[in-house]
Design an enzyme around this catalytic site. Sequence first.
Site, PDB file in Angstrom:
ATOM      1  N   TYR A   1      48.688  60.518 118.280  1.00 47.80           N
ATOM      2  CA  TYR A   1      49.775  61.490 118.239  1.00 47.80           C
ATOM      3  C   TYR A   1      49.536  62.703 119.142  1.00 47.80           C
ATOM      4  O   TYR A   1      50.427  63.120 119.874  1.00 47.80           O
ATOM      5  CB  TYR A   1      50.059  61.961 116.800  1.00 47.80           C
ATOM      6  CG  TYR A   1      51.315  62.801 116.684  1.00 47.80           C
ATOM      7  CD1 TYR A   1      52.563  62.215 116.750  1.00 47.80           C
ATOM      8  CD2 TYR A   1      51.248  64.192 116.536  1.00 47.80           C
ATOM      9  CE1 TYR A   1      53.716  62.986 116.675  1.00 47.80           C
ATOM     10  CE2 TYR A   1      52.387  64.961 116.465  1.00 47.80           C
ATOM     11  CZ  TYR A   1      53.623  64.358 116.541  1.00 47.80           C
ATOM     12  OH  TYR A   1      54.756  65.107 116.473  1.00 47.80           O
TER      13      TYR A   1
ATOM     14  N   ARG B   1      49.288  52.087 119.327  1.00 49.10           N
ATOM     15  CA  ARG B   1      49.400  52.873 118.102  1.00 49.10           C
ATOM     16  C   ARG B   1      49.087  54.348 118.320  1.00 49.10           C
ATOM     17  O   ARG B   1      49.656  55.211 117.651  1.00 49.10           O
ATOM     18  CB  ARG B   1      48.455  52.318 117.023  1.00 49.10           C
ATOM     19  CG  ARG B   1      48.931  51.032 116.362  1.00 49.10           C
ATOM     20  CD  ARG B   1      47.990  50.621 115.242  1.00 49.10           C
ATOM     21  NE  ARG B   1      48.472  49.447 114.529  1.00 49.10           N
ATOM     22  CZ  ARG B   1      49.267  49.472 113.466  1.00 49.10           C
ATOM     23  NH1 ARG B   1      49.684  50.641 112.992  1.00 49.10           N
ATOM     24  NH2 ARG B   1      49.643  48.362 112.877  1.00 49.10           N
TER      25      ARG B   1
ATOM     26  N   ILE C   1      37.358  41.625 116.147  1.00 51.38           N
ATOM     27  CA  ILE C   1      37.678  42.165 114.826  1.00 51.38           C
ATOM     28  C   ILE C   1      39.114  41.738 114.573  1.00 51.38           C
ATOM     29  O   ILE C   1      40.054  42.272 115.161  1.00 51.38           O
ATOM     30  CB  ILE C   1      37.497  43.686 114.757  1.00 51.38           C
ATOM     31  CG1 ILE C   1      36.013  44.029 114.946  1.00 51.38           C
ATOM     32  CG2 ILE C   1      38.002  44.235 113.426  1.00 51.38           C
ATOM     33  CD1 ILE C   1      35.722  45.522 115.025  1.00 51.38           C
TER      34      ILE C   1
ATOM     35  N   LYS D   1      35.988  48.450 120.379  1.00 53.27           N
ATOM     36  CA  LYS D   1      37.002  47.479 119.994  1.00 53.27           C
ATOM     37  C   LYS D   1      38.206  47.743 120.886  1.00 53.27           C
ATOM     38  O   LYS D   1      38.822  48.807 120.819  1.00 53.27           O
ATOM     39  CB  LYS D   1      37.370  47.636 118.519  1.00 53.27           C
ATOM     40  CG  LYS D   1      38.498  46.709 118.059  1.00 53.27           C
ATOM     41  CD  LYS D   1      38.931  47.010 116.628  1.00 53.27           C
ATOM     42  CE  LYS D   1      40.109  46.134 116.227  1.00 53.27           C
ATOM     43  NZ  LYS D   1      40.637  46.483 114.876  1.00 53.27           N
TER      44      LYS D   1
ATOM     45  N   THR E   1      42.817  50.160 110.536  1.00 48.87           N
ATOM     46  CA  THR E   1      44.273  50.272 110.500  1.00 48.87           C
ATOM     47  C   THR E   1      44.887  49.240 109.572  1.00 48.87           C
ATOM     48  O   THR E   1      45.825  49.530 108.810  1.00 48.87           O
ATOM     49  CB  THR E   1      44.847  50.087 111.914  1.00 48.87           C
ATOM     50  OG1 THR E   1      44.229  51.038 112.787  1.00 48.87           O
ATOM     51  CG2 THR E   1      46.346  50.282 111.929  1.00 48.87           C
TER      52      THR E   1
ATOM     53  N   TYR F   1      37.413  52.666 119.139  1.00 50.51           N
ATOM     54  CA  TYR F   1      38.555  51.772 118.926  1.00 50.51           C
ATOM     55  C   TYR F   1      39.702  52.246 119.789  1.00 50.51           C
ATOM     56  O   TYR F   1      40.242  53.329 119.582  1.00 50.51           O
ATOM     57  CB  TYR F   1      38.929  51.749 117.443  1.00 50.51           C
ATOM     58  CG  TYR F   1      40.102  50.851 117.094  1.00 50.51           C
ATOM     59  CD1 TYR F   1      40.569  49.868 117.943  1.00 50.51           C
ATOM     60  CD2 TYR F   1      40.740  50.983 115.864  1.00 50.51           C
ATOM     61  CE1 TYR F   1      41.636  49.046 117.611  1.00 50.51           C
ATOM     62  CE2 TYR F   1      41.801  50.168 115.502  1.00 50.51           C
ATOM     63  CZ  TYR F   1      42.249  49.206 116.388  1.00 50.51           C
ATOM     64  OH  TYR F   1      43.310  48.398 116.056  1.00 50.51           O
TER      65      TYR F   1
END
Length: 294
Positions: A109, A140, A206, A164, A46, A135
Amino acid sequence: MNELRGAGVALITPFNMDGTVDYGSLGNLIDYQIKEGMDYLVVLGTTGETATLTADERKQVWEYTAERVSGRLPLIAGIGGNNTQEIVKQVDQFNHHGYCAILSVSPYYNKPTQEGIYQHYKAISAVSKLPIILYNVPGRTGSNILPSTAIRLAKDCSNIIGIKEASGNFAQFSEIIRDKPNEFLLISGDDPATLPMMALGAVGVISVVGNAYPKNVATLVKLCADGNYVTARKIHGTLLKITDLCFVESNPCGVKYVLKKQGIIESDAVRLPLVPVGSQTREAIEKEMEIIPN
């Protein structure tokens, strides 16, 4: 996957003022990460503004990074999205030379159910030639990978080797640690949570702020891995304000400005719909940079 224990950085993608990828600055950034002690690099997550890069640009950035690193550090490629069929195709066709794993964000989304998330990753797992790191970043994506889904994937897909985690939910982290297979990696995806997550059993981070302060982040992670939390807390404290400033006007706008001020990259240009940080944030970043020990 011991090579993915420790401090990793989610690399930014530097741009020229005309919007093209600035490979000179990218090379500088890569060399800086290696020199300052980062353990591995994540390319086009990202933070790399991957959503606004074309397929050709992504291919070129992956290949350039692998060539520049030339085996000096492990590399992870970010390949994820909300169109399962397209991501399966990308993973299947990915030129994995120089890369040791894929980081794949949960579908955003669409807001899939847990079964949908499971089937999405199972489809990717079936074609991937590399190990996969899940992830989870609900802020988000609009959906959460529940611990039970992550553990189910870990047990059912031998090449899904870690997650993650950027949910900010410590009850969730604890459940993963309790129930995961022994070799499954829990990795912090949120800089301020790294120290407490490693106290629970996470293997590293990360990092975003590690783009600008790789030595600080790498030292913090090593201290935590060694159980030296007293010293680690000091570094943790010095990074809190600059990390907050890096995110106050969206990632990676803030950290790009820091890198520009450090002279690592030429420009803090980002691609729309992102815009560079405003004057107030720039002033706050510059003030904070003066007091952070290198």
